[in-house]
Design a protein around this motif. Structure first.
Motif, PDB file in Angstrom:
ATOM      1  N   ARG B 219      43.111  -2.978  78.745  1.00  0.00           N
ATOM      2  CA  ARG B 219      43.289  -2.146  79.947  1.00  0.00           C
ATOM      3  C   ARG B 219      42.746  -2.847  81.195  1.00  0.00           C
ATOM      4  NH1 ARG B 219      41.914   1.733  76.071  1.00  0.00           N
ATOM      5  NH2 ARG B 219      43.736   2.951  75.436  1.00  0.00           N
ATOM      6  N   ASN B 244      48.944  -0.372  76.820  1.00  0.00           N
ATOM      7  CA  ASN B 244      47.918   0.673  76.678  1.00  0.00           C
ATOM      8  C   ASN B 244      47.258   1.058  77.995  1.00  0.00           C
ATOM      9  OD1 ASN B 244      48.145   0.875  73.814  1.00  0.00           O
ATOM     10  ND2 ASN B 244      47.041  -1.064  73.660  1.00  0.00           N
ATOM     11  N   SER B 245      47.652   0.424  79.084  1.00  0.00           N
ATOM     12  CA  SER B 245      47.109   0.795  80.393  1.00  0.00           C
ATOM     13  C   SER B 245      47.953   1.955  80.938  1.00  0.00           C
ATOM     14  CB  SER B 245      47.183  -0.396  81.354  1.00  0.00           C
ATOM     15  OG  SER B 245      46.481  -1.512  80.816  1.00  0.00           O
ATOM     16  N   SER B 246      47.303   3.017  81.359  1.00  0.00           N
ATOM     17  CA  SER B 246      48.060   4.142  81.920  1.00  0.00           C
ATOM     18  C   SER B 246      48.710   3.675  83.219  1.00  0.00           C
ATOM     19  CB  SER B 246      47.116   5.315  82.198  1.00  0.00           C
ATOM     20  OG  SER B 246      46.254   4.978  83.277  1.00  0.00           O
ATOM     21  N   GLN B 248      48.375   4.797  86.051  1.00  0.00           N
ATOM     22  CA  GLN B 248      47.302   4.790  87.051  1.00  0.00           C
ATOM     23  C   GLN B 248      46.437   3.531  86.918  1.00  0.00           C
ATOM     24  OE1 GLN B 248      47.329   6.950  89.377  1.00  0.00           O
ATOM     25  NE2 GLN B 248      45.435   6.326  90.404  1.00  0.00           N
ATOM     26  N   GLN B 249      46.081   3.191  85.680  1.00  0.00           N
ATOM     27  CA  GLN B 249      45.261   1.982  85.446  1.00  0.00           C
ATOM     28  C   GLN B 249      46.009   0.726  85.873  1.00  0.00           C
ATOM     29  OE1 GLN B 249      44.389   2.706  81.309  1.00  0.00           O
ATOM     30  NE2 GLN B 249      42.322   3.476  81.735  1.00  0.00           N
ATOM     31  N   ARG B 290      56.571   7.447  80.923  1.00  0.00           N
ATOM     32  CA  ARG B 290      55.315   6.697  81.034  1.00  0.00           C
ATOM     33  C   ARG B 290      55.600   5.198  81.122  1.00  0.00           C
ATOM     34  NH1 ARG B 290      51.376   4.237  77.574  1.00  0.00           N
ATOM     35  NH2 ARG B 290      49.228   4.709  78.184  1.00  0.00           N
ATOM     36  N   GLN B 294      54.664   2.708  84.081  1.00  0.00           N
ATOM     37  CA  GLN B 294      53.769   1.564  83.831  1.00  0.00           C
ATOM     38  C   GLN B 294      54.383   0.276  84.376  1.00  0.00           C
ATOM     39  OE1 GLN B 294      53.755   2.268  79.516  1.00  0.00           O
ATOM     40  NE2 GLN B 294      51.531   2.006  79.538  1.00  0.00           N
TER      41      GLN B 294
END
Lengths: 358, 358
Positions: B219, B244-246, B248-249, B290, B294
């Motif tokens: 992340r 696996n990074s949202s 937002q991340q 999602r 991303q």
């Protein structure tokens, strides 16, 4: 303070209650088990092994595995879950638990079946529950659900949204193909059930391709030929049965096996496929020699059958079957999805040619 | 009668004695552990996690997995066996035990490394023994042995023929590539360790491709960038860290992560790769949305970096990365060997172009 905590607890409980939506349970009895040669087989077995009591005991047990079996149905549910039980929780060391004890699901689109999700089995218990796919649009779709390949399936039920539509379906196929073979036909080591090569070809050419693979076996016992002779309306028989037959067995049994099949299937095309080139033989000289002898003997027997006047026999040699870069197997013996993809690229066009599908 | 039985027993014992040849044990300490960024890491860890104590705990644990590590050696032994112990016997439900807890071996040929065999782990015990390959010609060959991908390796030793030659070797590479990413880089779900995509590219272009994959993570924590900044002589950094990074991340961390890397690697090419198109999003609308968010955010951050004047940044979009037939993953998320083969077909030429290898 205590009142505040109580408030949070009540809010928490309510939000849990609303997020766990009521589900509709669909028992397996509502569905038609497809993908097997004998519809009357008990439970989710491929063969009624009490009827064929002269089969070798290991072969009988393997025909209780649900390899190649599937169900189809329509629903507009936004979520699809499965609860199921296999005969035990044991796993293989060269394959995924999803392949041996799980399910995979596909949705019918205008250009064929498209992957939707898998059911991953519990690793220690024979009983599992898994959500295959959720958050789907609420449109009606037709689903195909493949059963575990390397295990007897004891029971299963589906869970869909409360109030969702549900209609069991049965696929119609123009052609029926029997694939008799070893662990490779059985499905080792596809990553999931629908990627075994009979299933891949079935979806690709829309034919009823029956998985008669028996891991560690397929040594052309006459009892197996007699069993295959009870299958009706067969358009093609594939014999991919060299890998576990010793060179001597290939020599002694191939002619007699085909001869036996011809008693009930006098004109049905039979496609003989040599053993894939086992990559464990890259350096193991014994495996390498054994393979060459097995395949050479198979070719000799094929030539003898042709010379004896048998018609409608077809033959695929080992060349290029799993590619030429040595990266087509998990363990030097069992094709991965890469190996199966390469096999299908060679086997499927031959089948299409034989069945005049092009 | 008794004398006759005694005779058979003695003959049996003698033949057993001669078939169990004496073996030479090679302790792991004789070999150089290769494929890791930090040679001084303890045991078979990828990273000295006591040194990088600010890494997230999950990431620290994952860097104790032996993913990407290997040894090489020459021997003229006719047989190669391994005894080994992993930190526990647990397995994944979407991968093979050979990938997570086993080994695979390759032999150096004039045109590259060729598959030789695997070591299959015991399914219940952390300790295993397996013969990778036997019945080989008694010529000297160089072997490459990849370690388990998804588990800490506690110890191992090789067994070769008594009297066979044995020379540890160290591979020389012109280029060093760091691949930072999720479970997909870590190796899920290759069928065996050497088919993880960093290993495939390493063999294919003869580069030191370091597997810095951390399953369920990657992340873009700044602590990871700081750790990568301690690696010397890096020719390329691959950031495959979107899955696996949202969204937002991705938005908040991409710019800062590259900015941090540039402190120690001012001119090193950095290749940013979008998340593969997760096939669970074929029907799961939440996953689908999602993923789009991303990748869109990743592209925006890449564009911002370029606009801010950062040079030597390269970008691969998700298009076609795991093919277009929806058959490239085991579970809708993790590529199989098929998925990895397709990824390599797109990623490797880009790497060759960046490093001017053609």
């Amino acid at each position: 303070m205590q009142t505040k905590y109580l408030f949070y607890i009540i809010i928490g409980l309510l939000s849990n209650l609303t997020s766990v939506r009521a589900q509709q349970v669909i028992p397996s009895s509502k569905l038609t088990i497809q993908g097997r040669a004998f519809a009357e087989s008990p439970g989710f077995h491929r063969v009624d092994t009490t009827k064929y009591h002269d089969l070798p005991p290991a072969v009988k047990k393997l025909y209780t595995h649900s390899a190649g079996l599937f169900v189809t149905f329509r629903t507009n549910s936004t979520k699809l879950s499965i609860d199921w039980e296999t005969v035990d929780a044991a796993l293989g060391n060269n394959s995924t638990p999803i392949m041996s004890r799980g399910f995979d699901a596909y949705v019918k689109e205008s250009n064929g079946w498209r992957f939707a999700g898998v059911a991953r089995p519990h690793l220690k218990n024979a009983e599992s529950s898994f959500t295959v796919v959720e958050n789907m649009e609420k449109t009606e779709k037709e689903f195909l659900l493949y059963f575990p390949l390397y295990k007897g399936l004891r029971s299963f039920q589906l869970q869909i949204d409360e109030g969702a539509t549900f209609t069991p379906t049965v696929q119609k196929y123009d052609k029926k193909i029997i694939v008799y073979g070893s662990s490779i036909v059985h499905g080792a080591s596809a990553s999931r059930p629908g990627l075994a090569y009979p299933a891949k070809i079935s979806r690709s050419i829309n034919a009823d391709v029956i998985n008669m693979g028996v891991s560690g076996n397929a040594r052309m016992e006459l009892e197996v030929a007699k069993m295959i002779n009870d299958i009706k309306d067969v358009d093609l028989i594939v014999m991919d049965c060299v890998p576990n037959s010793s060179p001597q067995q290939v020599k002694e049994r191939t002619f007699a096996f085909v001869q036996e099949l011809r008693k009930a299937h006098p004109n049905t095309p039979i496609l003989l496929i040599e053993s894939i080139t086992r990559q464990i033989g890259n350096y193991d000289q014994k495996w390498k020699e054994r393979l060459q002898e097995q395949n050479a003997n198979f070719k000799t027997e094929y030539d003898r059958l042709v010379a004896a006047g048998y018609k409608n026999l077809f033959y695929i040699p080992t060349d290029h079957l799993i590619g030429d870069d040595y990266e087509g197997t998990v363990d030097g013996t069992h094709p991965t999805d890469v190996g199966f993809e390469r096999m299908v690229k060679i086997i499927q066009p031959e089948i299409e040619k034989i069945l005049d599908l092009r």
